[in-house]
Design a protein around this motif. Structure first.
Motif, PDB file in Angstrom:
ATOM      1  N   HIS A 264      35.730   1.086  33.166  1.00 36.62           N
ATOM      2  CA  HIS A 264      34.293   1.081  32.415  1.00 36.62           C
ATOM      3  C   HIS A 264      34.461   1.357  31.099  1.00 36.62           C
ATOM      4  N   ALA A 265      34.225   0.562  30.286  1.00 38.65           N
ATOM      5  CA  ALA A 265      34.339   0.885  28.627  1.00 38.65           C
ATOM      6  C   ALA A 265      33.404  -0.101  27.981  1.00 38.65           C
ATOM      7  N   HIS A 266      32.813   0.461  26.900  1.00 39.90           N
ATOM      8  CA  HIS A 266      31.807  -0.329  25.954  1.00 39.90           C
ATOM      9  C   HIS A 266      32.391  -0.639  24.918  1.00 39.90           C
ATOM     10  N   THR A 267      31.891  -1.759  24.277  1.00 37.77           N
ATOM     11  CA  THR A 267      32.304  -2.460  22.901  1.00 37.77           C
ATOM     12  C   THR A 267      31.223  -2.536  21.811  1.00 37.77           C
ATOM     13  N   THR A 268      31.582  -2.948  20.654  1.00 38.06           N
ATOM     14  CA  THR A 268      30.429  -3.499  19.792  1.00 38.06           C
ATOM     15  C   THR A 268      29.652  -4.632  20.404  1.00 38.06           C
ATOM     16  N   ALA A 269      30.118  -5.446  21.352  1.00 37.48           N
ATOM     17  CA  ALA A 269      29.357  -6.338  22.177  1.00 37.48           C
ATOM     18  C   ALA A 269      27.931  -5.453  22.785  1.00 37.48           C
ATOM     19  N   SER A 270      28.054  -4.387  23.150  1.00 41.23           N
ATOM     20  CA  SER A 270      26.789  -3.540  23.362  1.00 41.23           C
ATOM     21  C   SER A 270      26.780  -2.412  22.496  1.00 41.23           C
ATOM     22  N   ASP A 271      26.729  -1.222  23.361  1.00 40.63           N
ATOM     23  CA  ASP A 271      26.399  -0.111  22.381  1.00 40.63           C
ATOM     24  C   ASP A 271      27.941   1.081  22.457  1.00 40.63           C
TER      25      ASP A 271
ATOM     26  N   ILE B  71      36.570  -4.172  30.239  1.00 35.76           N
ATOM     27  CA  ILE B  71      35.332  -4.166  29.265  1.00 35.76           C
ATOM     28  C   ILE B  71      34.273  -4.420  30.217  1.00 35.76           C
ATOM     29  N   THR B  72      33.244  -3.758  29.953  1.00 39.24           N
ATOM     30  CA  THR B  72      31.901  -3.509  30.881  1.00 39.24           C
ATOM     31  C   THR B  72      30.682  -3.260  29.765  1.00 39.24           C
TER      32      THR B  72
ATOM     33  N   VAL C  74      19.194   2.191  37.752  1.00 43.21           N
ATOM     34  CA  VAL C  74      20.550   2.369  38.033  1.00 43.21           C
ATOM     35  C   VAL C  74      21.465   1.227  37.205  1.00 43.21           C
ATOM     36  N   HIS C  75      22.885   1.524  37.255  1.00 41.63           N
ATOM     37  CA  HIS C  75      23.764   0.901  36.490  1.00 41.63           C
ATOM     38  C   HIS C  75      24.673  -0.060  37.487  1.00 41.63           C
ATOM     39  N   LEU C  76      24.890  -1.154  37.529  1.00 44.01           N
ATOM     40  CA  LEU C  76      25.983  -1.873  38.258  1.00 44.01           C
ATOM     41  C   LEU C  76      26.990  -2.525  37.603  1.00 44.01           C
ATOM     42  N   LEU C  77      28.234  -1.944  38.155  1.00 44.19           N
ATOM     43  CA  LEU C  77      29.291  -2.793  37.256  1.00 44.19           C
ATOM     44  C   LEU C  77      29.758  -3.706  38.128  1.00 44.19           C
ATOM     45  N   CYS C  78      30.027  -4.922  37.216  1.00 48.26           N
ATOM     46  CA  CYS C  78      30.373  -6.133  37.841  1.00 48.26           C
ATOM     47  C   CYS C  78      31.659  -6.738  37.235  1.00 48.26           C
ATOM     48  N   TYR C  79      32.637  -6.859  38.298  1.00 50.50           N
ATOM     49  CA  TYR C  79      33.936  -7.117  37.809  1.00 50.50           C
ATOM     50  C   TYR C  79      34.332  -8.716  38.154  1.00 50.50           C
TER      51      TYR C  79
ATOM     52  N   SER D  17      36.201   6.203  36.213  1.00 50.66           N
ATOM     53  CA  SER D  17      36.200   5.507  34.895  1.00 50.66           C
ATOM     54  C   SER D  17      35.751   6.436  33.927  1.00 50.66           C
ATOM     55  N   SER D  18      36.329   6.170  32.605  1.00 59.36           N
ATOM     56  CA  SER D  18      35.572   7.169  31.527  1.00 59.36           C
ATOM     57  C   SER D  18      34.419   6.768  31.212  1.00 59.36           C
ATOM     58  N   ASP D  19      33.795   5.389  31.098  1.00 56.47           N
ATOM     59  CA  ASP D  19      32.706   5.052  30.359  1.00 56.47           C
ATOM     60  C   ASP D  19      32.613   5.452  29.003  1.00 56.47           C
ATOM     61  N   PHE D  20      33.661   4.908  28.363  1.00 54.65           N
ATOM     62  CA  PHE D  20      33.967   4.975  26.954  1.00 54.65           C
ATOM     63  C   PHE D  20      32.798   4.461  26.260  1.00 54.65           C
TER      64      PHE D  20
END
Ligand code: AMP
Ligand code: ZN
Ligand code: FE
Ligand code: FE
Length: 297
Positions: free
Chosen positions: A6-13, A35-36, A81-86, A251-254
């Protein structure tokens, strides 16, 4: 194996580009990183290219965190709620049509909030906020703008102040019913994991009874080891996962500099990761030249 799903990038926030996330995953000693980003797969290609180009062993899981709604736990209304989709097919129409609507909804709602803050004299430049070549808009973007304008001391303070969901500037967004998202991802060959289901600081919790129903609709697992869960939340969720036959992840939710948590701070057990990859048929993991079969399950 060190696995962070679980990690975020500049594609979101997040504040790291997909390429930087890959480099940071190597530095953090991860074998697997996912990448989530919120409601988008726009970072997938750059992240995949970076993984293929790195000489270090690393496996990339391509994913997304889908903004959803669920039944509230106190039987009153719906909650976020947030749903992680892989590893789903990113071209599946049921996924692309709804996430495109969500991205529009995110932009609309952030603009409404920014305009309210500007009108109240908080020093927010609405056009500048949207002029950045950034990804899917989220409240962390507005939080940084508030800090830059001197209206908040930190991103965290902005969330407790002007950005809080009970505050005068808040505007809700219309998210996807979680059962609908679970089914869409399942049909697109992906595996879903409910993100931080007991993260109470974010607002009211969902009705935990609904988790059993979602398991029957194809939900794959629960994110249990997350910084927003205390020991009791984790114990409770482990029991629930056992009862309902769901996988468990950590996961970190970085989010880079938008949060204090570090990449790899929480991790997923190898057998749970292997099961996720084994079930997915919509997209493959991406391995660097140095990654063993191990890292890819
Ligand atoms: P949004 O999706 O636009 O409603 O914004 C919510 C996002 O903001 C969450 O997914 C987190 O990434 C982030 N967030 C929520 N609370 C905080 C906080 N206290 N500090 C930093 N980021 C936060
Ligand atoms: Zn976020
Ligand atoms: Fe989340
Ligand atoms: Fe997240």
């Amino acid at each position: 194996m060190r696995i962070d799903l679980h990690a975020h990038t500049t594609a979101s926030d997040g504040t790291s580009t997909p390429r930087e996330l890959v480099a940071e995953a190597v530095c953090a000693g991860l074998d697997v990183v996912a990448i989530t980003d919120h409601d988008t797969t726009a970072g997938w290609q750059e992240a995949a290219e970076a993984v293929r180009a790195t000489g270090r062993p690393l496996t990339l899981v391509r994913g997304m965190e889908w903004s959803c709604t669920a039944r509230g736990g106190d039987a009153s209304g719906s909650v976020s709620v947030h749903l992680l989709c892989y590893l789903f097919d990113p071209q599946a129409p049921a996924v692309t049509a709804e996430t495109e609507r969500l991205r529009g909804e995110r932009a609309r709602r952030l603009r409404v909030m920014a305009e309210r803050m500007a009108a109240a004299g908080l020093g927010i430049d609405v056009e500048a906020l949207f002029a950045e070549p950034d990804g899917v808009p989220g409240r962390p973007h507005l939080a940084r703008a508030l800090v830059a304008a001197g209206a908040a001391d930190s991103v965290a303070a902005a969330f407790e102040g002007p950005l809080r969901s009970t505050g005068p500037y808040y505007e809700p967004k219309r998210d996807t019913p979680v059962a609908e998202a679970v089914r869409a991802v399942y049909r697109a060959g992906g595996v879903t994991v409910l993100a931080h289901p007991r993260a109470r600081a974010r607002g009211r919790l969902m009705d935990m009874e609904q988790i059993g129903e979602l398991a029957e609709s194809g939900l794959g697992g629960l994110e249990i080891d997350h910084t927003d869960h205390d020991r009791r939340d984790r114990d409770y969720l482990r029991g629930l996962a056992r009862e309902t036959g769901l996988l468990s992840t950590g996961s970190s939710d970085f989010h880079g500099a938008n949060k204090t948590v570090r990449l790899g701070a929480e991790r997923t057990a190898p057998d749970q990761y292997t099961e996720i990859v084994g079930r997915a048929t919509g997209a493959a993991v991406v391995r660097s030249a140095g990654a063993g079969r191990d890292g890819g399950a």
